[in-house]
Design a protein around this motif. Structure first.
Motif, PDB file in Angstrom:
ATOM      1  N   THR A 230      40.506  46.331  40.315  1.00 31.76           N
ATOM      2  CA  THR A 230      39.261  45.711  39.830  1.00 31.76           C
ATOM      3  C   THR A 230      38.562  46.624  38.827  1.00 31.76           C
ATOM      4  OG1 THR A 230      38.994  44.536  41.938  1.00 31.76           O
ATOM      5  CG2 THR A 230      37.038  44.772  40.546  1.00 31.76           C
ATOM      6  N   ARG A 231      38.612  47.907  39.068  1.00 36.10           N
ATOM      7  CA  ARG A 231      38.006  48.853  38.143  1.00 36.10           C
ATOM      8  C   ARG A 231      38.704  48.812  36.784  1.00 36.10           C
ATOM      9  NH1 ARG A 231      37.985  55.439  38.795  1.00 36.10           N
ATOM     10  NH2 ARG A 231      36.745  55.887  36.918  1.00 36.10           N
ATOM     11  N   GLN A 234      37.423  45.866  34.931  1.00 35.40           N
ATOM     12  CA  GLN A 234      36.059  46.109  34.460  1.00 35.40           C
ATOM     13  C   GLN A 234      36.063  47.005  33.218  1.00 35.40           C
ATOM     14  OE1 GLN A 234      34.285  47.767  38.011  1.00 35.40           O
ATOM     15  NE2 GLN A 234      33.726  45.724  38.836  1.00 35.40           N
TER      16      GLN A 234
END
Length: 413
Positions: A230-231, A234
């Motif tokens: 997820t990072r 992002q």
């Protein structure tokens, strides 16, 4: 095998050293490396000259001449009747082109030229860098490349630091084209480099690093998407938004800062051929033979003179070479590298009287056929040659006529 490999490496090293230390300076463009078929059957150049052979930085040089696209244009070469562009060939940014015209039409953009028609050109240059240059007019043909004209040596002196390339815009602003826009281009380049380094640096912090992740993504049966967190998504979104904001911001800033702009000129212009009076000379090439041992080109012609004055052959030009009949025409070479044989054209049959149709034989004998690598025309698949014959009447009027046809090589006698 190791011994053979080492021996081969030593031989390669010796060859490199010998070539490096035995090399001599190259002063011309090597246009003679172009195939004879291209040089003889694409563009015929004549009357090419410079306004001066010696000038200083910031002074003007004008290149003038005439070209005729050949009626015998090779079928396998993209046609000049499609898209072509007049230019000059010179080593490096030695000159700045201020203007170029063909038959009086500005040629800032591409054009097209009809085969068999005559075009007068004029190119205005401004000297930029001191040096001695071999300058050629060139016509770049789309999908075919450059068709090179005759080269003339020109010497530029003066101080390169004194070169001025400034212009005044429609709004009265003076711009130095040597530096204008450089800071802007450098700034934007730095921005994109920094953004790219940030993106690359982010992935360098990942564990495992690039190569292990690449091997895992390449392996069969592995789900590479599991490595994207997820990072990561992002971070990618941040970079994407920053990229789009920079593009949009740059666009709006440029529109506000420079509201009036002119796009690059990428269209085509129409260049009409010269309106020429009908030539009184009609020529048919009956036979052409090149005798290799004697470097002799023999052409049998049938010539009809419908004019009011006798005409004689004064010059034969082909592939950038000029062969002169000194009994009719006196020519002084422009320099020691001018490809002119001042007394190498011999004509059997004499002049052609008014109203007469006559067979003549023209001999163009000179070592230039070999030294300029034109003898490789014997290996051409279609063995077709072409050139320009120049007839002169009693009043000195000149009548250029293109001739072309198959050529037979002779290997003996």
């Amino acid at each position: 095998m190791n011994f053979i490999a080492k021996l081969f490496a030593v031989i390669q090293g010796l060859i490199v050293v010998l070539v490096t230390f035995s090399a001599t300076p190259t002063y011309a463009h090597g246009e003679k490396a172009q195939q004879p078929a291209l040089r003889m059957r694409t563009v015929h150049w004549f009357d090419v000259d410079l306004s001066t052979r010696k000038l200083d930085v910031n002074q003007i040089l004008v290149v003038k001449g005439t070209f005729v696209p050949s009626l015998s244009w090779p079928e396998h070469v993209a046609s000049i009747e499609d898209t072509a562009y007049l230019n000059v060939g010179v080593p490096g940014p030695s000159f700045v082109r201020l203007d170029s015209r063909v038959n009086g039409v500005p040629t800032i953009r591409s054009s097209s030229y009809k085969r068999g028609e005559q075009y007068n050109f004029e190119i205005t240059l401004k000297a930029r860098t001191p040096g001695r240059y071999h300058l050629h007019p060139i016509i770049n043909v789309l999908d075919a490349g450059p068709m090179i004209g005759p080269g003339i040596w020109v010497e530029v002196g003066g101080d390169p630091a004194a070169f001025d390339n400034s212009i005044k815009t429609l709004f009265g602003q003076t711009l130095d084209l040597e530096t204008h826009g450089f800071a802007n281009a450098a700034s934007w380049s730095a921005v994109w480099v920094v953004l790219g380094l940030v993106w690359f640096g982010y992935w360098l912090t990942k564990v495992p690093l690039i190569l292990p992740r690449f091997r895992r993504a390449s392996a069969l049966g592995e789900n590479a998407d599991d490595m994207i967190t997820t990072r990561d998504r992002q971070a990618a979104l941040v970079i994407l938004v920053a990229t789009l904001m920079l593009i949009a911001g740059g666009f709006f800033y440029a529109t506000e800062r420079w509201p009036v702009t002119t796009p690059l000129q990428t269209g085509k212009i129409k260049t009409p051929p010269l309106k020429m009076a009908p030539s009184p000379v009609l020529v048919t090439m009956d036979d052409a033979r090149y005798r290799i041992p004697g470097r002799s080109f023999r052409i049998e012609l049938t010539v009809t003179n419908s004019g009011k004055s006798p005409v004689s052959v004064g010059e034969f030009a082909s592939g950038g070479l000029r062969f002169i009949n000194s009994a009719v025409l006196k020519v002084t070479p422009k320099d020691q590298d001018d490809l002119v044989a001042t007394d190498a054209l011999r004509v059997e049959g004499g002049s052609i009287n008014p109203g007469e149709t006559k067979k003549i034989v023209v001999y163009a004998d000179d070592a230039m056929w070999e030294t300029q690598r034109m003898t490789t025309m014997i290996s051409s698949p279609d063995a077709v040659v072409a050139g320009m014959l120049f007839f002169f009447d009693a009043q000195g009027r000149r009548y250029p006529v293109e001739i072309s046809g198959p050529m037979i090589p002779l290997f003996g006698g």
